[in-house]
Design an enzyme around this catalytic site. Structure first.
Site, PDB file in Angstrom:
ATOM      1  N   GLY A 165      13.648  90.261 -55.585  1.00 13.63           N
ATOM      2  CA  GLY A 165      12.460  89.681 -56.566  1.00 13.63           C
ATOM      3  C   GLY A 165      12.410  87.961 -56.485  1.00 13.63           C
ATOM      4  O   GLY A 165      12.077  87.323 -57.248  1.00 13.63           O
ATOM      5  N   GLY A 166      12.493  87.591 -55.047  1.00 13.62           N
ATOM      6  CA  GLY A 166      12.329  86.250 -54.961  1.00 13.62           C
ATOM      7  C   GLY A 166      13.385  85.287 -55.180  1.00 13.62           C
ATOM      8  O   GLY A 166      13.462  84.327 -55.091  1.00 13.62           O
ATOM      9  N   ARG A 293       6.049 106.753 -50.505  1.00  9.62           N
ATOM     10  CA  ARG A 293       5.289 107.263 -51.458  1.00  9.62           C
ATOM     11  C   ARG A 293       3.754 106.792 -51.008  1.00  9.62           C
ATOM     12  O   ARG A 293       3.561 106.044 -50.439  1.00  9.62           O
ATOM     13  CB  ARG A 293       5.794 106.636 -52.896  1.00  9.62           C
ATOM     14  CG  ARG A 293       5.649 104.941 -52.678  1.00  9.62           C
ATOM     15  CD  ARG A 293       5.484 104.275 -54.060  1.00  9.62           C
ATOM     16  NE  ARG A 293       4.838 103.055 -53.862  1.00  9.62           N
ATOM     17  CZ  ARG A 293       5.236 101.987 -53.487  1.00  9.62           C
ATOM     18  NH1 ARG A 293       6.428 101.544 -53.198  1.00  9.62           N
ATOM     19  NH2 ARG A 293       4.420 100.873 -53.301  1.00  9.62           N
TER      20      ARG A 293
END
Lengths: 495, 174
Positions: A165-166, A293
């Site tokens: 997430g950074g 996916r």
């Protein structure tokens, strides 16, 4: 062929899956949750499983055991996880296998390996796919960091091994910055993830994000359906995607798709997957990650290849052999997708919550709308803010852009703010129109370039304000005037 | 007694733009002496359209507090306040005060003498740029731009003596 499927998802993708399943004669089951008991996707499934009395802490679509039990209880043959939620959860895939349920996706091992950044990178490297040079495993000392950085070449990025997430990331552009950045990255990793280990990787400045769609059956046949470019991103969230990519010429396409197919073959991949790459300004591409996916932006590939990707998923999961040869795949025309989110662009993309009072979608032969909402839907903070995907097709990129501009003008929403003005602004931006944009696009634009104002808008807003003010001070209809109650009831009250 | 009733209203937006309207007979709107032909129409699905000059834009009033409106037109917000000729003056002063935050006043922190002025009026400067050098307490001191700005007015000249808090340079934020 699979006869029944539990759609373990909601919103537009649940509708998307149900649409194809219905066409193929597969019975669909959907979940009604207490968070949105009147959701639109429920209208598209054959059978609704009501779980409105569920009060667990994990949300329904993330509860592995709940989904397994429901599938077994209703004798459902397969589970389609859609995207997000449990679609890339190896444990869920394994549980399905254990219980003889068909999981629409690759094997648990492939999901697990591709979900691990280090393992995925090793696999890519082994199969000859270019990867970003980096440290092998965690870097524990400043000296080690400096030596590795010199081997790789600046700029480099220090990333927390347990991170995401950074967070716990620091870009180091010169040797002189390493000491301070290393210290900051390791301490941030410690406080955020309770693990100070970091690894170092080559940093690509302002890359383009290019991904390749892979289709593979259970018998080792793998093909690609071309690439997509998804460089218009904000905080790593894609906003606009297109297929093909304006940055890819036939030679580069051949190289990058070959690399993706090689990687998929090497892990024995099956069903749909997407290999993501970073493309630098010198035309060099590097493996980033593989998504095991179906992706949000799959429609643009469908528009230019003519294939129904969800149908392919069902066929492959049913054990069918891939009957499409690579030479049968022709990329025809251009498609662009705009994610229309319930966000206020003028307030830095803050979520816009509320009710959709009215909504009008653009219509046309080469316009496709994938949505899960309708007038009356309440936009809450339970689920993501995507309202709809607007996908536009053209014979050329230019035609697609022109069509998109017209389509966005006809996308009208009342009750909440959306990112439509942002999408319009991107279509007027020279860099986008020239195909000369990268992942730094949004951050590098001044705020006024991110919102499009139609002509005379300012004047008309002023006119409306003055009109409303004057009506209030001088109402033309006094309380004594008789208005038929039926009329009053039918009239949508006010603006 | 005037045969026609007329009413003057001014719309003031967040950027300080003004739009003057004259309303005659309660329903005729004039702007710059021209009649403004427009219609506000609510369609059956609830979308309200403002039609003007061949344009048809969906509109919505997000909020209204007395004479202040947030108007959403084509999904873009405009903050408009409607003033009468009386309240306009006050509103303009208020607006000026708000945009006055754009003005940066650089004062002399101590008494001394201006040595060099390195910029001229109208010049664009960046945060950190040196604007002026003065001598005080037997040392040279610099005055730098605290933000990206345009030099609005220079109140001193080279060799002039300055006292504490002397207004040296006025900048306007970019």
């Amino acid at each position: 062929m699979i006869k029944s499927v539990l759609i373990a998802n909601r919103g537009e993708i649940a509708i998307r899956i149900a649409r194809t399943a219905r066409r193929m004669g597969i019975t669909t089951y959907g979940l009604r949750t207490n968070k949105e008991p009147d959701a639109v996707y429920l209208r598209y499934v054959d059978s609704i499983i009501d779980v409105t009395d569920y009060d667990g802490e994990t949300i329904e679509f993330l509860n592995i055991e709940l989904l397994i039990q429901l599938a077994k209880k209703h004798a459902i043959e397969a589970i389609h996880p859609g995207y997000g939620f449990l679609s890339e959860n190896a444990q869920f895939a394994q549980r399905c296998l254990d219980e003889n349920l068909i999981f629409i996706g690759p094997s648990p091992k492939v999901i697990k390996d591709m979900g691990d950044k280090t393992i995925a990178k090793e696999i890519a490297e082994k199969s000859g796919v270019p990867v970003l040079k980096g440290s092998k495993g965690a870097v524990t000392s400043l000296d080690e960091a400096v030596s590795i950085a010199h081997q790789i070449g600046f700029p480099v990025i220090i990333k927390a091994a347990s991170g995401g997430g950074g967070r716990g990331m620091r870009i180091v552009r010169k040797a002189g910055e390493m000491a301070a950045m290393f210290k900051m990255a390791t301490s941030e990793a410690q406080t955020s993830f309770n693990d100070p280990s970091v690894f170092i990787e080559k940093y690509v400045e302002n890359p383009k994000h290019i991904e390749v769609q892979i289709v593979a059956d259970n018998y080792g046949n793998v093909i690609h359906l071309g690439e997509r470019e998804c460089s218009i991103q904000r905080k790593h969230q894609k906003l606009i995607e297109e297929a093909p990519s304006p940055a890819i010429n036939p030679e580069l396409r051949s190289k990058i798709t070959r690399a993706a197919v090689k990687l998929a073959k090497s892990v024995g991949y099956s069903t749909l997957g997407t290999v993501e790459f970073l493309l630098d300004s010198n035309g060099k591409f590097y493996f980033m990650e593989m998504n095991t996916r179906i992706q949000v932006e799959h429609p643009v590939t469908e528009m230019i290849t003519g294939f129904d990707l969800v149908e392919l998923q069902f066929r492959i999961a049913s054990g069918e052999r891939l009957n499409i040869a690579q030479k049968d795949v022709v990329l025809n025309g251009w498609a662009i997708e705009f994610r229309i989110n319930a966000e206020d662009v003028q307030s830095n993309f803050a979520s816009s919550l509320g009710y959709i009072k009215s909504i009008r979608f653009p219509q046309g032969n080469k316009i496709r709308i994938d949505t899960g909402i309708i007038a009356g839907t309440e936009i809450t903070s339970w689920f993501d803010s995507m309202l709809a995907k607007l996908i536009v097709y053209g014979q050329t990129r230019d035609e697609a852009i022109k069509r998109a501009r017209r389509a966005l003008k006809h996308f009208q929403v009342k009750g909440i703010k959306t990112t439509v003005p942002f999408c319009k602004a991107v279509l007027e931006n020279e860099k986008f129109v020239n195909g000369d944009y990268n992942t730094s696009f949004i951050d590098s634009q001044p705020p006024k370039n991110l919102i499009y104002k139609e002509k005379e808008e300012n004047f008309m807003a002023a006119l409306l304000a003055v009109y409303l003010y004057s009506k209030e001070s001088n109402p033309s209809v006094t309380p004594e005037t008789n208005i038929d109650p039926w009329v009053l009831n039918k009239r949508m009250r006010h603006l | 007694m005037e045969a026609k009733k007329s009413n003057k209203l001014v719309a003031l937006d967040a950027d300080g733009n003004t739009f003057e309207f004259e309303i005659k007979n309660n329903f005729e709107f004039y702007h710059k002496k021209q009649k403004v032909n427009f219609e506000l129409f609510e369609e059956v699905d609830g979308i309200t359209l403002l039609c003007y000059n061949g344009l048809r834009y969906p509109v919505e009033v997000v909020s209204q507090k007395q004479n202040k409106y947030e108007i959403l037109i084509n999904g873009v917000s405009y903050f408009i306040s409607v003033e009468t000729s009386f309240s306009l003056k006050r509103a303009k002063i208020l607006a000026q005060k708000l945009s006055a935050e754009k003005v940066i006043l650089l004062n002399a922190p101590m008494p001394g003498k201006v040595l060099y002025i390195l910029v001229s009026e109208g010049q664009k400067v960046q945060q950190g740029d040196t604007l002026l050098i003065y001598e005080a307490m037997k040392m040279q001191n610099t005055v730098t731009a605290p933000a990206d700005a345009v030099v609005k007015k220079i109140h001193v000249s080279e060799k002039s003596a300055i006292i504490k808090d002397n207004l040296l340079i006025e900048l306007e934020r970019i």
